[in-house]
Design a protein around this motif. Structure first.
Motif, PDB file in Angstrom:
ATOM      1  N   LEU A  76     -17.343  -5.618   9.025  1.00  0.00           N
ATOM      2  CA  LEU A  76     -16.549  -6.810   8.738  1.00  0.00           C
ATOM      3  C   LEU A  76     -15.513  -7.025   9.836  1.00  0.00           C
ATOM      4  CD1 LEU A  76     -15.960  -6.211   4.922  1.00  0.00           C
ATOM      5  CD2 LEU A  76     -17.664  -7.702   5.978  1.00  0.00           C
ATOM      6  N   GLY A  77     -15.122  -8.270  10.017  1.00  0.00           N
ATOM      7  CA  GLY A  77     -14.124  -8.576  11.026  1.00  0.00           C
ATOM      8  C   GLY A  77     -13.465  -9.917  10.785  1.00  0.00           C
ATOM      9  N   LEU A  78     -12.430 -10.200  11.563  1.00  0.00           N
ATOM     10  CA  LEU A  78     -11.681 -11.449  11.468  1.00  0.00           C
ATOM     11  C   LEU A  78     -11.791 -12.184  12.799  1.00  0.00           C
ATOM     12  CD1 LEU A  78      -9.543 -13.119   9.722  1.00  0.00           C
ATOM     13  CD2 LEU A  78      -7.808 -11.912  11.071  1.00  0.00           C
ATOM     14  N   VAL A 126     -13.832 -11.203  17.769  1.00  0.00           N
ATOM     15  CA  VAL A 126     -13.653 -10.735  16.395  1.00  0.00           C
ATOM     16  C   VAL A 126     -12.857  -9.427  16.384  1.00  0.00           C
ATOM     17  CG1 VAL A 126     -14.844  -9.960  14.300  1.00  0.00           C
ATOM     18  CG2 VAL A 126     -15.815 -11.818  15.679  1.00  0.00           C
ATOM     19  N   LEU A 127     -11.810  -9.373  15.546  1.00  0.00           N
ATOM     20  CA  LEU A 127     -11.073  -8.149  15.307  1.00  0.00           C
ATOM     21  C   LEU A 127     -11.832  -7.362  14.242  1.00  0.00           C
ATOM     22  CD1 LEU A 127      -7.298  -7.632  15.075  1.00  0.00           C
ATOM     23  CD2 LEU A 127      -8.685  -6.840  13.177  1.00  0.00           C
ATOM     24  N   LEU A 128     -12.221  -6.131  14.568  1.00  0.00           N
ATOM     25  CA  LEU A 128     -13.118  -5.367  13.711  1.00  0.00           C
ATOM     26  C   LEU A 128     -12.373  -4.528  12.682  1.00  0.00           C
ATOM     27  CD1 LEU A 128     -15.629  -4.044  16.386  1.00  0.00           C
ATOM     28  CD2 LEU A 128     -15.949  -5.984  14.844  1.00  0.00           C
ATOM     29  N   TYR A 129     -12.964  -4.430  11.495  1.00  0.00           N
ATOM     30  CA  TYR A 129     -12.468  -3.489  10.487  1.00  0.00           C
ATOM     31  C   TYR A 129     -13.081  -2.127  10.765  1.00  0.00           C
ATOM     32  CZ  TYR A 129     -12.172  -0.888   6.136  1.00  0.00           C
ATOM     33  OH  TYR A 129     -11.955   0.107   5.205  1.00  0.00           O
ATOM     34  N   ASP A 130     -12.243  -1.167  11.076  1.00  0.00           N
ATOM     35  CA  ASP A 130     -12.703   0.198  11.317  1.00  0.00           C
ATOM     36  C   ASP A 130     -11.638   1.140  10.784  1.00  0.00           C
ATOM     37  OD1 ASP A 130     -13.535   2.660  12.200  1.00  0.00           O
ATOM     38  OD2 ASP A 130     -14.221   1.943  14.148  1.00  0.00           O
ATOM     39  N   PRO A 131     -11.843   1.699   9.587  1.00  0.00           N
ATOM     40  CA  PRO A 131     -10.804   2.530   8.964  1.00  0.00           C
ATOM     41  C   PRO A 131     -10.457   3.777   9.756  1.00  0.00           C
ATOM     42  CG  PRO A 131     -12.884   2.689   7.755  1.00  0.00           C
ATOM     43  CD  PRO A 131     -13.046   1.589   8.757  1.00  0.00           C
ATOM     44  N   ASN A 189      -3.258  -1.617  13.816  1.00  0.00           N
ATOM     45  CA  ASN A 189      -2.596  -2.220  14.976  1.00  0.00           C
ATOM     46  C   ASN A 189      -3.303  -1.869  16.291  1.00  0.00           C
ATOM     47  OD1 ASN A 189      -1.829   0.475  14.928  1.00  0.00           O
ATOM     48  ND2 ASN A 189       0.195   0.073  15.778  1.00  0.00           N
ATOM     49  N   GLU A 190      -4.306  -0.996  16.231  1.00  0.00           N
ATOM     50  CA  GLU A 190      -5.097  -0.661  17.413  1.00  0.00           C
ATOM     51  C   GLU A 190      -6.548  -1.102  17.251  1.00  0.00           C
ATOM     52  OE1 GLU A 190      -4.742   3.492  18.182  1.00  0.00           O
ATOM     53  OE2 GLU A 190      -2.552   3.487  18.087  1.00  0.00           O
ATOM     54  N   VAL A 231     -10.017  -3.387   2.919  1.00  0.00           N
ATOM     55  CA  VAL A 231     -10.446  -4.239   4.034  1.00  0.00           C
ATOM     56  C   VAL A 231      -9.488  -5.418   4.180  1.00  0.00           C
ATOM     57  CG1 VAL A 231     -12.325  -5.619   4.999  1.00  0.00           C
ATOM     58  CG2 VAL A 231     -12.851  -3.576   3.659  1.00  0.00           C
ATOM     59  N   TYR A 232      -9.096  -5.998   3.048  1.00  0.00           N
ATOM     60  CA  TYR A 232      -8.161  -7.132   3.057  1.00  0.00           C
ATOM     61  C   TYR A 232      -6.839  -6.728   3.710  1.00  0.00           C
ATOM     62  CZ  TYR A 232      -5.561 -11.206   1.382  1.00  0.00           C
ATOM     63  OH  TYR A 232      -4.815 -12.344   1.323  1.00  0.00           O
ATOM     64  N   ASP A 233      -6.319  -5.558   3.310  1.00  0.00           N
ATOM     65  CA  ASP A 233      -5.039  -5.095   3.857  1.00  0.00           C
ATOM     66  C   ASP A 233      -5.146  -4.831   5.354  1.00  0.00           C
ATOM     67  OD1 ASP A 233      -3.928  -5.266   1.360  1.00  0.00           O
ATOM     68  OD2 ASP A 233      -4.140  -3.133   0.904  1.00  0.00           O
ATOM     69  N   TYR A 234      -6.297  -4.345   5.794  1.00  0.00           N
ATOM     70  CA  TYR A 234      -6.496  -3.991   7.203  1.00  0.00           C
ATOM     71  C   TYR A 234      -6.621  -5.241   8.067  1.00  0.00           C
ATOM     72  CZ  TYR A 234      -8.558  -1.457  11.198  1.00  0.00           C
ATOM     73  OH  TYR A 234      -8.833  -0.931  12.426  1.00  0.00           O
ATOM     74  N   LEU A 235      -7.488  -6.161   7.668  1.00  0.00           N
ATOM     75  CA  LEU A 235      -7.728  -7.368   8.470  1.00  0.00           C
ATOM     76  C   LEU A 235      -6.607  -8.386   8.339  1.00  0.00           C
ATOM     77  CD1 LEU A 235     -11.549  -8.016   7.906  1.00  0.00           C
ATOM     78  CD2 LEU A 235     -10.436  -7.032   9.919  1.00  0.00           C
ATOM     79  N   ASN A 236      -5.877  -8.318   7.209  1.00  0.00           N
ATOM     80  CA  ASN A 236      -4.771  -9.246   6.973  1.00  0.00           C
ATOM     81  C   ASN A 236      -5.196 -10.699   7.162  1.00  0.00           C
ATOM     82  OD1 ASN A 236      -2.173 -10.252   6.523  1.00  0.00           O
ATOM     83  ND2 ASN A 236      -1.582 -10.014   8.664  1.00  0.00           N
ATOM     84  N   PRO A 237      -6.250 -11.146   6.424  1.00  0.00           N
ATOM     85  CA  PRO A 237      -6.660 -12.554   6.578  1.00  0.00           C
ATOM     86  C   PRO A 237      -5.510 -13.470   6.180  1.00  0.00           C
ATOM     87  CG  PRO A 237      -7.689 -11.559   4.644  1.00  0.00           C
ATOM     88  CD  PRO A 237      -7.018 -10.449   5.387  1.00  0.00           C
ATOM     89  N   ARG A 238      -5.298 -14.507   6.951  1.00  0.00           N
ATOM     90  CA  ARG A 238      -4.116 -15.341   6.783  1.00  0.00           C
ATOM     91  C   ARG A 238      -4.235 -16.249   5.553  1.00  0.00           C
ATOM     92  NH1 ARG A 238      -4.142 -11.986  10.509  1.00  0.00           N
ATOM     93  NH2 ARG A 238      -3.519 -12.477  12.629  1.00  0.00           N
ATOM     94  N   VAL A 239      -3.222 -16.169   4.715  1.00  0.00           N
ATOM     95  CA  VAL A 239      -3.139 -17.127   3.617  1.00  0.00           C
ATOM     96  C   VAL A 239      -2.912 -18.517   4.203  1.00  0.00           C
ATOM     97  CG1 VAL A 239      -1.796 -17.810   1.582  1.00  0.00           C
ATOM     98  CG2 VAL A 239      -2.264 -15.388   2.029  1.00  0.00           C
ATOM     99  N   ARG A 240      -2.140 -18.531   5.273  1.00  0.00           N
ATOM    100  CA  ARG A 240      -1.832 -19.780   5.962  1.00  0.00           C
ATOM    101  C   ARG A 240      -2.473 -19.695   7.352  1.00  0.00           C
ATOM    102  NH1 ARG A 240       0.426 -24.541   5.263  1.00  0.00           N
ATOM    103  NH2 ARG A 240      -0.749 -25.251   7.011  1.00  0.00           N
TER     104      ARG A 240
END
Length: 418
Positions: free
Chosen positions: A347-349, A363-368, A373-374, A400-409
Motif C-alpha cells: 500500500l502507498g500514498l 508513491v510513498l510506501l507503507y513499510d512497517p 518519517n523515513e 496503515v492509516y496512521d503510517y501513511l497519514n492520508p489527508r482528511v483535507r
C-alpha cells in the motif's frame, strides 16, 4: 502473515523474504521481495546477514534443507554477479540521493504553501474593512505565485501536509487557485491571463463571508430559502471585488459565473456554453473537483481518484471537455492524496504526479520495517510495479492509516524547480 527467521544459507530462488535492514542499507528497491534469480541471491549473501525473514504464503518454493550445499558457480559467473551487484548499489545510491532531494523540495513547497495560506488569511480578514488593501495584497500574492509558476519548464503538483480545521474557505480558495493556475499553464495561457484566473479563484467564494455560518456548515439538505441564500454568494463575491478599483475586470466574470454550467443547469443566470467565459469554465471545473473531495458533509467526501473519475464519467455535459482532459493530465489518473494498492500488494500514498506517464506517479510506501518519517518514495516509472486500485482511507487497517497519514483535507501546492 507469519514471518519466519531463516538462515541466509537456506535461501533459494522463489522465496519471498524481508530484509532485517533499513531501506538505505541494501541495494534493493524494497525491503521485502521475491528472490527471482542468482544475482539477487548473491547480493543478499553479500550483505553479511545471518538471517532474513521468510514469508511462506508469498513464496513459490520451500527453503533449502539446513545441510544442503549451495549451487556452485564458476569464477566467471561470480565476477559477473559482483559487477551486477555493484551496478545495483550505484542505482540505489542514486535513488537515495533522489529521495533526499525530493523531500527537500517538498519541504520547500510546504513552506511556500504555509506562507501563501497565511497571506490569504490576512487578505480575508481585511476584505470587508479595507477592501483596497486586501485586493492589493491579493494581487501581490498572485504575482509571486504566477512568477514562480512561469519560471520553470517542469512544475510538479505536490500533496501538502496540513492539519488545520475549520478554515475551509482558505484551503478551498487556495486549492482552486493552485490547480487552476497549473491547468491554465498546461493550456498555454499567458502569465497575465493566469494572474486573472488566480485572483478570480482566490475570491470566487469570498461572498460566503456574508452567508450565515449555520447555512455554510449545515450537513443536512438545505431548505429552498437556505439554498437561495447560499447561491447569493456569487453576487456577494462580485460586490466585494467592486469595492476596489484595482480588481481586474477580466477576473470578475469568474466570481459571478463559477457555478454556471455548459448545459445551462447552473446558476445564477443559467448561462450555456460560450455564454460562460473560458476562465469561469475552467474555475467551475476545478471548483467542482475540490468540492467533491471536501463536501460540507465529510461522510460524502470522495477520494481524489473517485472525484476525478466521477467528473469524467458523469459530468461531461456540464463542464468544458478540453479542460477536463487537461485536468486528468495534470492530476494524473491517480491524483495526489490517493491511497493505492500496488501490484505486489503493498500500500502507498500518491504524493505527486508524473506528467509524462500518468499511470506511474510517485508513491510513498507503507513499510512497517521503516520509520514513517523515513518511508521510501518510489517513482513507479522506474520500477516494475504498477497500481492495481485506489482504496478509500477508511478501509485501511489502523496501523496503515496512521503510517501513511492520508489527508482528511487534500491540499496541493506546486514546486517550480522539480
Amino acid at each position: 502473515m507469519a514471518n519466519i527467521k531463516l538462515a541466509v544459507d537456506r535461501l533459494t530462488t522463489g522465496l519471498y523474504v524481508k530484509l532485517p535492514l533499513q531501506w538505505t542499507d541494501h541495494p534493493f528497491l524494497l525491503n521485502h521481495f521475491k528472490i527471482k534469480d542468482q544475482q539477487q541471491l548473491r547480493l543478499i549473501k553479500n550483505l553479511n546477514l545471518k538471517y532474513v525473514y521468510l514469508i511462506p504464503e508469498k513464496s513459490d518454493n520451500p527453503p533449502l534443507e539446513p545441510d544442503a550445499k549451495p549451487e556452485a558457480i564458476s569464477e566467471q559467473e561470480s565476477q559477473f554477479l559482483d559487477k551486477q551487484a555493484e551496478k545495483l548499489w550505484k542505482e540505489k545510491q542514486r535513488r537515495i540521493e533522489h529521495l533526499k532531494n525530493y523531500k527537500l523540495r517538498v519541504q520547500r513547497c510546504e513552506k511556500n504553501f504555509s506562507r501563501s495560506l497565511a497571506q490569504l488569511r490576512s487578505i480575508v480578514s481585511k476584505i470587508k474593512s479595507r477592501p483596497v488593501t486586501a485586493i492589493d495584497e491579493a494581487n501581490d500574492l498572485v504575482s509571486t505565485m504566477v512568477d514562480a509558476l512561469m519560471e520553470s519548464e517542469n512544475v510538479a503538483l505536490h500533496l501538502m501536509n496540513d492539519k488545520k480545521e475549520h478554515e475551509d474557505i482558505y484551503f478551498h480558495s487556495l486549492n482552486v487557485a493552485i490547480i487552476s493556475m497549473m491547468l491554465a499553464k498546461t493550456n498555454g495561457m499567458s502569465a497575465e491571463a493566469i494572474k486573472h484566473i488566480a485572483l478570480g479563484a482566490l475570491f470566487h467564494d469570498m461572498g460566503k463571508l456574508k452567508v450565515p455560518t449555520a447555512i455554510l456548515r449545515k450537513t443536512t439538505p438545505l431548505t429552498p430559502p437556505e439554498e437561495n441564500y447560499l447561491r447569493l454568494h456569487t453576487k456577494y463575491s462580485l460586490e466585494l471585488a467592486n469595492l476596489a478599483d484595482t480588481f481586474p475586470e477580466a477576473a470578475k466574470p469568474i466570481l459571478e459565473q463559477h457555478h454556471e454550467l455548459i448545459d445551462g443547469s447552473g446558476y445564477p443566470k443559467g448561462l450555456k456554453g460560450d455564454q460562460i467565459t473560458a476562465n469561469a469554465q475552467l474555475i467551475a471545473l476545478v471548483n467542482a473537483y475540490d468540492s467533491l473531495c471536501h463536501p460540507q458533509d465529510a461522510s460524502k467526501a470522495r477520494i481524489p481518484y473517485s472525484a476525478l473519475s466521477y467528473l469524467f464519467k458523469n459530468k461531461k455535459a456540464q463542464y468544458n471537455n478540453e479542460y477536463m482532459a487537461l485536468l486528468v493530465k495534470l492530476m494524473g489518473v491517480y491524483p495526489p492524496g490517493s491511497v493505492v494498492q500496488l501490484s505486489n500488494q503493498q500500500l502507498g500514498l500518491v504524493i505527486s504526479v508524473n506528467t509524462n506517464s500518468l499511470l506511474f506517479p510517485n508513491v510513498l510506501l507503507y513499510d512497517p520495517s521503516v520509520p514513517s518519517n523515513e518511508a521510501p518514495i518510489i517513482d513507479l516509472e522506474e520500477s516494475d510495479l504498477k497500481i492495481e486500485r485506489a482504496i478509500a482511507p477508511d478501509k485501511l487497517p489502523e496501523q496503515v492509516y496512521d503510517y501513511l497519514n492520508p489527508r482528511v483535507r487534500i491540499s496541493f501546492y506546486f514546486d517550480p524547480n522539480d
